[in-house]
Design a protein around this motif. Structure first.
Motif, PDB file in Angstrom:
ATOM      1  N   ARG A   2       0.869  -1.208  -0.164  1.00  0.00           N
ATOM      2  CA  ARG A   2       0.043   0.045  -0.082  1.00  0.00           C
ATOM      3  C   ARG A   2       0.923   1.227   0.003  1.00  0.00           C
ATOM      4  N   ILE A   3       0.451   2.125  -0.946  1.00  0.00           N
ATOM      5  CA  ILE A   3       1.376   3.327  -0.971  1.00  0.00           C
ATOM      6  C   ILE A   3       0.418   4.518  -0.977  1.00  0.00           C
ATOM      7  N   ALA A   4       0.899   5.537  -0.257  1.00  0.00           N
ATOM      8  CA  ALA A   4       0.195   6.733   0.028  1.00  0.00           C
ATOM      9  C   ALA A   4       0.790   7.860  -0.856  1.00  0.00           C
ATOM     10  N   ILE A   5       0.065   8.988  -1.424  1.00  0.00           N
ATOM     11  CA  ILE A   5       0.646   9.828  -2.210  1.00  0.00           C
ATOM     12  C   ILE A   5       0.138  11.106  -1.620  1.00  0.00           C
ATOM     13  N   THR A   6       1.002  12.136  -1.040  1.00  0.00           N
ATOM     14  CA  THR A   6       0.379  13.288  -0.196  1.00  0.00           C
ATOM     15  C   THR A   6       1.248  14.618  -0.683  1.00  0.00           C
ATOM     16  N   GLY A   7       1.011  15.530  -0.111  1.00  0.00           N
ATOM     17  CA  GLY A   7       1.673  16.754  -0.438  1.00  0.00           C
ATOM     18  C   GLY A   7       0.829  17.912  -0.282  1.00  0.00           C
ATOM     19  N   GLY A   8       1.253  19.182  -0.138  1.00  0.00           N
ATOM     20  CA  GLY A   8       0.381  20.386   0.182  1.00  0.00           C
ATOM     21  C   GLY A   8      -0.301  20.697  -1.143  1.00  0.00           C
ATOM     22  N   ILE A   9      -1.365  21.753  -0.698  1.00  0.00           N
ATOM     23  CA  ILE A   9      -2.478  22.257  -1.778  1.00  0.00           C
ATOM     24  C   ILE A   9      -1.404  22.786  -2.711  1.00  0.00           C
ATOM     25  N   GLY A  10      -1.899  22.628  -4.025  1.00  0.00           N
ATOM     26  CA  GLY A  10      -1.059  23.131  -5.140  1.00  0.00           C
ATOM     27  C   GLY A  10       0.342  22.464  -5.457  1.00  0.00           C
ATOM     28  N   SER A  11       0.853  21.298  -4.883  1.00  0.00           N
ATOM     29  CA  SER A  11       1.680  20.563  -5.260  1.00  0.00           C
ATOM     30  C   SER A  11       1.761  19.921  -6.363  1.00  0.00           C
ATOM     31  N   GLY A  12       0.544  19.484  -6.859  1.00  0.00           N
ATOM     32  CA  GLY A  12       0.101  18.603  -8.203  1.00  0.00           C
ATOM     33  C   GLY A  12      -0.053  17.090  -7.948  1.00  0.00           C
ATOM     34  N   LYS A  13      -0.512  16.688  -6.478  1.00  0.00           N
ATOM     35  CA  LYS A  13      -0.847  15.318  -6.592  1.00  0.00           C
ATOM     36  C   LYS A  13      -1.759  14.898  -7.428  1.00  0.00           C
ATOM     37  N   SER A  14      -2.739  15.628  -7.749  1.00  0.00           N
ATOM     38  CA  SER A  14      -3.815  14.872  -8.664  1.00  0.00           C
ATOM     39  C   SER A  14      -3.229  14.910 -10.108  1.00  0.00           C
ATOM     40  N   HIS A  15      -2.239  15.549 -10.531  1.00  0.00           N
ATOM     41  CA  HIS A  15      -1.513  15.525 -11.757  1.00  0.00           C
ATOM     42  C   HIS A  15      -0.662  14.240 -11.687  1.00  0.00           C
ATOM     43  N   VAL A  16       0.029  13.963 -10.726  1.00  0.00           N
ATOM     44  CA  VAL A  16       0.845  12.815 -10.576  1.00  0.00           C
ATOM     45  C   VAL A  16      -0.253  11.569 -10.356  1.00  0.00           C
ATOM     46  N   CYS A  17      -1.120  11.687  -9.941  1.00  0.00           N
ATOM     47  CA  CYS A  17      -2.413  10.432  -9.914  1.00  0.00           C
ATOM     48  C   CYS A  17      -2.684  10.219 -11.279  1.00  0.00           C
ATOM     49  N   GLN A  18      -2.697  11.248 -12.147  1.00  0.00           N
ATOM     50  CA  GLN A  18      -3.174  10.991 -13.621  1.00  0.00           C
ATOM     51  C   GLN A  18      -2.219  10.449 -14.345  1.00  0.00           C
ATOM     52  N   LEU A  19      -0.887  10.805 -13.999  1.00  0.00           N
ATOM     53  CA  LEU A  19       0.279  10.125 -14.828  1.00  0.00           C
ATOM     54  C   LEU A  19       0.375   8.725 -14.302  1.00  0.00           C
ATOM     55  N   LEU A  20       0.196   8.275 -13.040  1.00  0.00           N
ATOM     56  CA  LEU A  20       0.002   6.983 -12.563  1.00  0.00           C
ATOM     57  C   LEU A  20      -1.192   6.289 -13.264  1.00  0.00           C
ATOM     58  N   ALA A  21      -2.289   6.745 -13.331  1.00  0.00           N
ATOM     59  CA  ALA A  21      -3.562   6.177 -14.188  1.00  0.00           C
ATOM     60  C   ALA A  21      -3.161   5.812 -15.601  1.00  0.00           C
ATOM     61  N   LYS A  22      -2.323   6.618 -16.199  1.00  0.00           N
ATOM     62  CA  LYS A  22      -1.780   6.265 -17.620  1.00  0.00           C
ATOM     63  C   LYS A  22      -1.102   4.922 -17.688  1.00  0.00           C
ATOM     64  N   ARG A  23      -0.346   4.419 -16.564  1.00  0.00           N
ATOM     65  CA  ARG A  23       0.412   3.524 -16.399  1.00  0.00           C
ATOM     66  C   ARG A  23      -0.435   2.291 -15.821  1.00  0.00           C
ATOM     67  N   GLY A  24      -1.615   2.555 -15.598  1.00  0.00           N
ATOM     68  CA  GLY A  24      -2.550   1.375 -15.206  1.00  0.00           C
ATOM     69  C   GLY A  24      -2.672   1.491 -13.657  1.00  0.00           C
ATOM     70  N   ILE A  25      -2.444   2.456 -12.988  1.00  0.00           N
ATOM     71  CA  ILE A  25      -2.371   2.509 -11.674  1.00  0.00           C
ATOM     72  C   ILE A  25      -3.403   3.355 -11.108  1.00  0.00           C
ATOM     73  N   LYS A  26      -4.256   2.628 -10.746  1.00  0.00           N
ATOM     74  CA  LYS A  26      -5.599   3.601 -10.253  1.00  0.00           C
ATOM     75  C   LYS A  26      -5.105   3.867  -8.658  1.00  0.00           C
ATOM     76  N   VAL A  27      -5.585   5.243  -8.304  1.00  0.00           N
ATOM     77  CA  VAL A  27      -5.422   5.936  -7.079  1.00  0.00           C
ATOM     78  C   VAL A  27      -6.716   5.967  -6.451  1.00  0.00           C
ATOM     79  N   TYR A  28      -6.705   5.564  -5.135  1.00  0.00           N
ATOM     80  CA  TYR A  28      -8.028   5.953  -4.514  1.00  0.00           C
ATOM     81  C   TYR A  28      -7.951   7.478  -4.000  1.00  0.00           C
ATOM     82  N   ASP A  29      -8.982   8.098  -4.258  1.00  0.00           N
ATOM     83  CA  ASP A  29      -9.033   9.631  -3.826  1.00  0.00           C
ATOM     84  C   ASP A  29      -9.742   9.961  -2.616  1.00  0.00           C
ATOM     85  N   CYS A  30      -8.997  10.023  -1.419  1.00  0.00           N
ATOM     86  CA  CYS A  30      -9.725  10.075  -0.031  1.00  0.00           C
ATOM     87  C   CYS A  30     -10.493  11.266  -0.047  1.00  0.00           C
TER      88      CYS A  30
END
Length: 188
Positions: A2-30
């Protein structure tokens, strides 16, 4: 794993999650899960009704203004709501089948203690980049943006508690960093 992605507002977490999704990695959005659960989870609704009062739901619809007013009344109220919502999100994640999650307030919420995590990835960006992103995205003033940033845990503290850091400064290649991250995780 299990891996968590975190970071402050405006850091670009959602964009990184979109790039992971393009690699077939689905990320649960808390954040999205919390909203969904407050809307759909009967037990969570009962707990909020008991805590906040009958006005917090009208016709089964969460009354956000009433909940916000309750939250702003005291830190104890905020903590009481968090003690209802965060465990529900943790349970939902554990049942979801996802192995990656995104949480802006991973440490502040104690979510990192609610679910067993193998790795924490912080998405970080310089303050000036974060401010510009937030102002542009949310069409708010610099002062309001800085106020939002200052309400969150300091980026340096998040970085210090994370296993990996992705620098989302607009200059370093995100795809290369993600490939390197995945390579390191797969070799652990």
């Amino acid at each position: 794993m299990r891996i968590a992605i975190t970071g402050g507002i405006g850091s670009g977490k959602s964009h990184v999650c979109q790039l992971l999704a393009k690699r077939g990695i689905k990320v649960y959005d808390c954040d999205a899960a919390a909203k969904r659960l407050m809307r759909d989870d009967v037990q969570l609704q009962r707990d909020l009704l008991r805590l906040v009062g009958n006005d917090v739901y009208s016709g089964g619809v969460l009354q956000k203004a009433i909940l916000a007013r309750f939250l702003l009344m005291s830190d104890n109220n905020k903590q009481a709501v968090n003690n209802i919502v965060h465990p529900a999100v943790a349970r939902d994640f554990m049942r979801s089948g996802y192995t990656w999650l995104e949480s802006a307030i991973l440490f502040e919420s104690g979510f990192n203690n609610r679910v067993p995590l193998d790795f924490v990835v912080c998405v970080a960006a310089p303050i000036d980049v974060r401010v510009e992103r937030i102002m542009r995205r949310d069409n708010i003033t610099r002062e309001k943006t800085i106020e939002w940033i200052n309400r969150q845990m300091a980026q340096e503290d998040i970085v210090g508690r994370s296993d990996f850091v992705i620098e989302n400064d607009g200059r370093k290649d995100l795809d290369e960093q993600i490939d390197e991250l995945l390579n390191q995780i797969n070799n652990k």
